[in-house]
Design an enzyme around this catalytic site. Structure first.
Site, PDB file in Angstrom:
ATOM      1  N   LYS A 274       7.427  -2.380  -2.557  1.00  0.00           N
ATOM      2  CA  LYS A 274       6.124  -2.307  -1.896  1.00  0.00           C
ATOM      3  C   LYS A 274       6.100  -3.329  -0.767  1.00  0.00           C
ATOM      4  CE  LYS A 274       1.305  -3.618  -2.337  1.00  0.00           C
ATOM      5  NZ  LYS A 274       0.139  -3.897  -3.187  1.00  0.00           N
TER       6      LYS A 274
ATOM      7  N   GLY B 126      -8.667  -7.215  -3.745  1.00  0.00           N
ATOM      8  CA  GLY B 126      -9.451  -8.032  -4.676  1.00  0.00           C
ATOM      9  C   GLY B 126     -10.953  -7.974  -4.469  1.00  0.00           C
TER      10      GLY B 126
END
Lengths: 67, 260
Positions: B101, B162
Site C-alpha cells: 500500500k 482517522g
C-alpha cells in the site's frame, strides 16, 4: 568500533563484526527483520558474510501495527 | 455468494481490508480481525526497538503471514523517496512480497495525501515489480493517472485519515469507479458500518479501514458490524436499487378490494 543503529550511536566490542553476529548481540535472533546498511538493503542471505565497519549506518526494521 | 475481489491476480472472498494499528493489545487486534473476516491486513514498517526484551511478542506472531495477506504501508512518509525506500525494506522483510500500500502524505495536521509525490513513487514501484495499491485523494483525474501508471488498485479517501467523517464526496467516488478498470477501494474516513455500506452501494470493490474498528467502544463487535455492512452494501449494489422519486402514488398494497 562505533556504528549507528536506527539513528543511535552504538559501541561494539571488537572489529569487523558481521551482521549475523550483531543480530545475536542485540538479542534479535529469530526475529523477522530487514537491514539497510548505509542506504543499501542487505539481503538476509548475506548477513553471515557482511562485515560492519566503523561509522556504518544501519537501519533495522520490522512490521508493526498500522493502518 | 460466489463472487470475489481480485487484486493483482489473487482472489479474496472478503472485500473488507483492515489495519492493525490503535488496538489495546495484539490479542484484541487478532480478535477484531477474525470478527471482520478480513484476509488482507495492513502493517507499518518501523525501526525495531533495539532495547526490546528477547521474548516480547510481535504482531507477526498474532497474525501469521501464512494466514493473512500482508499489505505493508508507507504511513508517515512525506516523499516519494521515503515511500520507495520503506517498501523495498518491506519486500526484504516479507521474503519478496510484492503487494504493497503506497501512501505519501502532504501534511502532518490533516494527513492529506500528496498526490504529486504519490505519482512519482508509484512510477518507481511499478517499474520495480511491486503490485501497488495506492491511497490517494478523491480526484478522478489523479485516480486515472495512477491506474495508467500500472497500479493494481486505486484507493481514494472517503474523508481524512482517522476522521470518521464518512463519505464526503460520493459523486467523485462514483466518477472514479465509473472510469476505472482496476479495483477501487475506499480507504480512510469510514466512521461506522453505515458508511461502509454506502461505499459498497456506490460500487466500490472494497473498503480499507482501521480507526473505525480499533477505536470503537467495542472493537470486536464493530468489526463484525463492518463485515456485515460490506456484504450488505455489495449485495445491495449488485441487486440494483429502485429509482428514487419524490412520490409514486403507487402503494404497495392493492388499491382494489377495499372493504365497504
Amino acid at each position: 568500533m562505533q556504528i549507528f543503529i536506527n539513528g543511535k550511536l552504538k559501541q561494539l566490542d571488537g572489529e569487523n563484526m558481521t551482521i549475523s553476529a550483531l543480530v545475536l548481540t542485540l538479542n534479535l535472533t529469530g526475529k523477522r527483520l530487514a537491514v539497510e546498511k548505509n542506504g543499501e538493503i542487505v539481503p538476509r542471505s548475506l548477513f553471515l558474510e557482511t562485515k560492519l565497519l566503523n561509522g556504518d549506518k544501519l537501519e533495522i526494521i520490522g512490521a508493526v501495527g498500522g493502518g | 455468494m460466489n463472487e470475489h475481489l481480485i487484486i493483482a491476480g489473487k482472489a479474496y472472498h472478503s472485500r473488507l481490508l483492515v489495519g492493525t494499528g490503535k488496538y489495546k493489545d495484539f490479542a484484541e487486534t487478532r480478535a477484531a480481525i477474525d470478527a471482520s473476516g478480513a484476509q488482507i491486513v495492513t502493517v507499518a514498517i518501523r525501526r525495531i526497538n533495539i532495547g526490546q526484551t528477547a521474548g516480547e511478542p510481535s504482531l507477526l506472531e498474532y497474525l501469521p503471514p501464512e494466514e493473512f495477506t500482508y499489505l505493508p504501508n508507507t504511513a508517515g512518509c512525506y516523499s516519494a523517496d521515503d515511500a520507495v525506500r520503506t517498501l523495498r525494506l518491506a519486500r526484504e522483510l516479507l521474503d519478496g512480497h510484492k503487494l504493497v500500500k503506497l501512501e505519501v502524505l502532504g501534511d502532518p495536521k490533516t494527513l492529506y495525501p500528496n498526490v504529486i509525490e504519490t505519482i512519482a513513487a508509484a512510477k518507481v514501484l511499478v517499474k520495480d515489480g511491486f503490485d501497488v495499491m495506492v491511497y490517494t485523494s478523491d480526484d478522478p483525474i489523479i485516480a486515472k493517472q495512477l491506474e495508467e501508471i500500472g497500479c493494481c488498485a486505486v484507493m481514494p479517501l472517503a474523508s481524512l485519515i482517522g476522521s470518521g467523517m464518512g463519505i464526503l464526496n460520493p459523486w467523485n467516488l462514483q466518477i472514479i469507479i465509473e472510469n476505472a478498470t482496476i479495483p477501487v477501494l475506499v480507504d480512510a474516513g469510514i466512521g461506522c458500518a453505515g458508511d461502509a455500506a454506502i461505499a459498497m452501494e456506490l460500487g466500490c470493490d472494497g473498503v480499507l479501514m482501521n480507526t473505525a474498528i480499533a477505536t470503537a467502544r467495542d472493537p470486536i463487535m464493530m468489526a463484525g458490524a463492518m463485515k456485515k455492512a460490506i456484504e450488505a452494501g455489495r449485495e445491495s449494489f449488485l441487486a440494483g436499487r429502485m429509482p428514487k422519486k419524490l412520490y409514486s402514488a403507487r402503494p404497495s398494497s392493492p388499491t382494489s378490494g377495499m372493504i365497504g
